[in-house]
Motif scaffolding. Sequence first.
Motif, PDB file in Angstrom:
ATOM      1  N   TYR A 275     -37.938  -8.720 -27.274  1.00 58.82           N
ATOM      2  CA  TYR A 275     -37.135  -7.687 -26.698  1.00 58.82           C
ATOM      3  C   TYR A 275     -36.396  -8.025 -25.446  1.00 58.82           C
ATOM      4  N   TYR A 276     -35.783  -9.226 -25.656  1.00 62.46           N
ATOM      5  CA  TYR A 276     -34.774  -9.785 -24.711  1.00 62.46           C
ATOM      6  C   TYR A 276     -33.693  -8.896 -24.433  1.00 62.46           C
ATOM      7  N   GLU A 277     -32.869  -8.165 -25.527  1.00 65.96           N
ATOM      8  CA  GLU A 277     -31.879  -7.417 -25.228  1.00 65.96           C
ATOM      9  C   GLU A 277     -32.398  -6.122 -24.301  1.00 65.96           C
ATOM     10  N   LYS A 278     -33.311  -5.656 -24.528  1.00 62.66           N
ATOM     11  CA  LYS A 278     -33.683  -4.622 -23.580  1.00 62.66           C
ATOM     12  C   LYS A 278     -34.018  -4.980 -22.283  1.00 62.66           C
ATOM     13  N   THR A 279     -34.629  -6.159 -22.080  1.00 63.52           N
ATOM     14  CA  THR A 279     -35.057  -6.767 -21.047  1.00 63.52           C
ATOM     15  C   THR A 279     -33.793  -7.270 -19.815  1.00 63.52           C
ATOM     16  N   TYR A 280     -32.824  -7.847 -20.887  1.00 64.00           N
ATOM     17  CA  TYR A 280     -31.410  -8.105 -20.212  1.00 64.00           C
ATOM     18  C   TYR A 280     -30.712  -6.869 -19.687  1.00 64.00           C
ATOM     19  N   HIS A 281     -30.593  -5.650 -20.439  1.00 62.43           N
ATOM     20  CA  HIS A 281     -30.155  -4.657 -19.744  1.00 62.43           C
ATOM     21  C   HIS A 281     -30.917  -3.959 -18.539  1.00 62.43           C
ATOM     22  N   GLU A 282     -32.249  -3.983 -18.782  1.00 61.09           N
ATOM     23  CA  GLU A 282     -32.977  -3.411 -17.510  1.00 61.09           C
ATOM     24  C   GLU A 282     -33.081  -4.332 -16.339  1.00 61.09           C
ATOM     25  N   PHE A 283     -32.941  -5.660 -16.555  1.00 63.22           N
ATOM     26  CA  PHE A 283     -32.811  -6.538 -15.264  1.00 63.22           C
ATOM     27  C   PHE A 283     -31.469  -6.326 -14.714  1.00 63.22           C
ATOM     28  N   LEU A 284     -30.259  -6.210 -15.447  1.00 63.82           N
ATOM     29  CA  LEU A 284     -28.956  -6.053 -15.093  1.00 63.82           C
ATOM     30  C   LEU A 284     -28.835  -5.008 -14.109  1.00 63.82           C
ATOM     31  N   SER A 285     -29.704  -3.912 -14.672  1.00 59.83           N
ATOM     32  CA  SER A 285     -29.497  -2.773 -13.963  1.00 59.83           C
ATOM     33  C   SER A 285     -30.309  -2.545 -12.344  1.00 59.83           C
ATOM     34  N   LEU A 286     -31.376  -3.560 -12.467  1.00 54.62           N
ATOM     35  CA  LEU A 286     -32.156  -3.713 -11.307  1.00 54.62           C
ATOM     36  C   LEU A 286     -31.930  -4.782 -10.218  1.00 54.62           C
ATOM     37  N   THR A 287     -30.827  -5.481 -10.533  1.00 55.03           N
ATOM     38  CA  THR A 287     -30.458  -6.524  -9.366  1.00 55.03           C
ATOM     39  C   THR A 287     -29.191  -6.139  -8.989  1.00 55.03           C
ATOM     40  N   ASN A 288     -29.022  -6.564  -7.708  1.00 61.04           N
ATOM     41  CA  ASN A 288     -27.615  -6.460  -7.073  1.00 61.04           C
ATOM     42  C   ASN A 288     -27.052  -7.930  -6.758  1.00 61.04           C
ATOM     43  N   ASP A 289     -27.653  -9.033  -7.438  1.00 58.64           N
ATOM     44  CA  ASP A 289     -27.389 -10.286  -6.876  1.00 58.64           C
ATOM     45  C   ASP A 289     -26.116 -10.585  -8.103  1.00 58.64           C
ATOM     46  N   PRO A 290     -24.941 -11.048  -7.633  1.00 58.59           N
ATOM     47  CA  PRO A 290     -23.750 -11.471  -8.676  1.00 58.59           C
ATOM     48  C   PRO A 290     -24.252 -12.561  -9.200  1.00 58.59           C
ATOM     49  N   ILE A 291     -24.764 -13.825  -8.529  1.00 56.29           N
ATOM     50  CA  ILE A 291     -25.206 -14.937  -9.346  1.00 56.29           C
ATOM     51  C   ILE A 291     -26.185 -14.796 -10.321  1.00 56.29           C
ATOM     52  N   LEU A 292     -27.190 -13.945 -10.073  1.00 54.47           N
ATOM     53  CA  LEU A 292     -28.358 -13.785 -10.957  1.00 54.47           C
ATOM     54  C   LEU A 292     -27.867 -12.775 -12.062  1.00 54.47           C
ATOM     55  N   LYS A 293     -26.795 -11.884 -11.875  1.00 56.14           N
ATOM     56  CA  LYS A 293     -26.396 -11.354 -13.070  1.00 56.14           C
ATOM     57  C   LYS A 293     -25.367 -12.211 -14.018  1.00 56.14           C
ATOM     58  N   GLN A 294     -24.819 -13.047 -13.542  1.00 50.63           N
ATOM     59  CA  GLN A 294     -23.998 -14.122 -14.262  1.00 50.63           C
ATOM     60  C   GLN A 294     -24.891 -15.165 -14.992  1.00 50.63           C
ATOM     61  N   THR A 295     -26.146 -15.289 -14.588  1.00 53.09           N
ATOM     62  CA  THR A 295     -27.083 -16.132 -15.199  1.00 53.09           C
ATOM     63  C   THR A 295     -27.641 -15.360 -16.164  1.00 53.09           C
ATOM     64  N   LEU A 296     -28.304 -14.158 -15.935  1.00 52.02           N
ATOM     65  CA  LEU A 296     -28.627 -13.313 -17.040  1.00 52.02           C
ATOM     66  C   LEU A 296     -27.672 -13.459 -18.186  1.00 52.02           C
ATOM     67  N   THR A 297     -26.500 -13.026 -17.822  1.00 52.30           N
ATOM     68  CA  THR A 297     -25.356 -12.874 -18.907  1.00 52.30           C
ATOM     69  C   THR A 297     -25.150 -14.017 -19.739  1.00 52.30           C
ATOM     70  N   THR A 298     -25.154 -15.004 -19.133  1.00 58.94           N
ATOM     71  CA  THR A 298     -25.016 -16.472 -19.671  1.00 58.94           C
ATOM     72  C   THR A 298     -26.269 -16.692 -20.628  1.00 58.94           C
ATOM     73  N   ASN A 299     -27.532 -16.453 -20.279  1.00 60.17           N
ATOM     74  CA  ASN A 299     -28.558 -16.359 -21.058  1.00 60.17           C
ATOM     75  C   ASN A 299     -28.591 -15.488 -22.331  1.00 60.17           C
ATOM     76  N   TYR A 300     -28.017 -14.252 -21.940  1.00 60.15           N
ATOM     77  CA  TYR A 300     -28.200 -13.246 -22.989  1.00 60.15           C
ATOM     78  C   TYR A 300     -27.219 -13.692 -24.201  1.00 60.15           C
ATOM     79  N   LYS A 301     -25.875 -14.203 -23.642  1.00 60.90           N
ATOM     80  CA  LYS A 301     -25.010 -14.489 -24.652  1.00 60.90           C
ATOM     81  C   LYS A 301     -25.474 -15.917 -25.533  1.00 60.90           C
ATOM     82  N   ALA A 302     -26.040 -16.674 -24.766  1.00 63.92           N
ATOM     83  CA  ALA A 302     -26.723 -17.899 -25.605  1.00 63.92           C
ATOM     84  C   ALA A 302     -27.655 -17.381 -26.609  1.00 63.92           C
TER      85      ALA A 302
END
Length: 449
Positions: A275-302
């Motif tokens: 469920y990684y794709e759904k998890t990614y979008h959920e996490f992205l909508s729940l955090t306001n931390d730009p560094i965390l968003k960047q790390t999430l996106t890096t993992n998602y693309k990988a």
Amino acid sequence: MKKILFLLLTVILYSFTPHETTTVSGKITNTENGTIRIKGELLDKEIKLKPDGTFSENLSLEYDAIYKIETSKNSIPIYLAKDSKLTINADDTNLASTLKFTGKGSVENQYLAKKQLITSATPIEELYKVDENEFLKKLQEIKTSVNNLYLKTKFTDSGFKEKEARSIRYLEQKHLAFYPKFHNYYGRVDGFKVSETYPKFDETMDLDNNSDFLFSNEYQELVLLKFYENVKADEGQLWVSAKNAIPKIKALKSQSIKNRLIGNSISDISMENSYYEKTYHEFLSLTNDPILKQTLTTNYKATNALQPGNPSPTFNYENQKGGKTALEDLKGKYIYIDLWATWCGPCRAEIPFLQKVEEQYKGKNIEFVSISIDDLKDQPKWNNFVIEKKLGGIQLLADNHGESKFIKDYGVEGIPTFILLDPNGNIVTARAPKPSDPKLIDLLNGLKI
């Protein structure tokens, strides 16, 4: 018209009004790399020290909170308010005895340094391995010592004083909550249960307080413990999956707690989570931390890059029979890759099954490649193991054990891991069935190998 002019004047005056700036300066000697980091909620600032170890940095903080300074050898908790003018002096090779604070905020930080000496005097393993009565006695001694320090300190920041009073209570509650869980391990006592007179956890405690979470490390540990206790793990799993945690994360009021929980679940954006794709979008909508968003996106693309049909990451590793073998050398055949190590019990358990599969598909359009992540210094041990166990297929040794680029590109979190590639070097599956799983034969037969 007058109202418009008034509003414009207000905006202009505000833009020239000086905002509160936190200043952190001082001298930290004998760091290995000549840098330090100041880290905290929504803050991760690297500071380059001058050759003599001095530094000065102006920060614009969102919160009055406990932050930490990370050196090459140590981590120092510090309290920073929006108007702090703090000077820090220390020798990184002997931090505990050389750490000194001066300036605005120094009283509070000197208190924190002394408190840490008290709370760390008894190592966690020593505190949790003793029997219940001894543990409660030691805990009371720690709390009394911290209380005495608190009472004799003349704080200059009333907000700090108020929050620290609660933090001392959290310190006690944290240890009371952790002891029943860790006494089994540290005390080597199977099936341990506390007595009926053991102090009960205060169920009325607010575990969703953003201000206290930013201020108190003890509160942070308590909140995380209780959160994970209340989230059901999937059957047969020891950890909490993101899909089970997300509804409870959404229900929290504290943004800082949400950020921490999401940060703890970064690895859920991986091939192990269907469920990684759904998890990614959920996490992205729940955090306001730009560094965390960047790390999430890096993992998602990988993780997206490892989907079926995409080109495989490549390797060029030492071959046990001599020379090197690259992925490019093997194109034209399907490739079944086994990521393993000689020290890995579950890896060794799969070897007889792998040998049977290799025999079954001998002479067919598939290569079996085993890539060991043993350390390079253990090359002789790996070589001898391959010879003694008469391992077949192509036996390779990764160039940097678990940190090898191929291993990291595949997001491998544990071994054994199995990968199947097609004759063009594209991914069939980045997480293939293991040799002992009948689904592997079904998969290979389905490809008409």
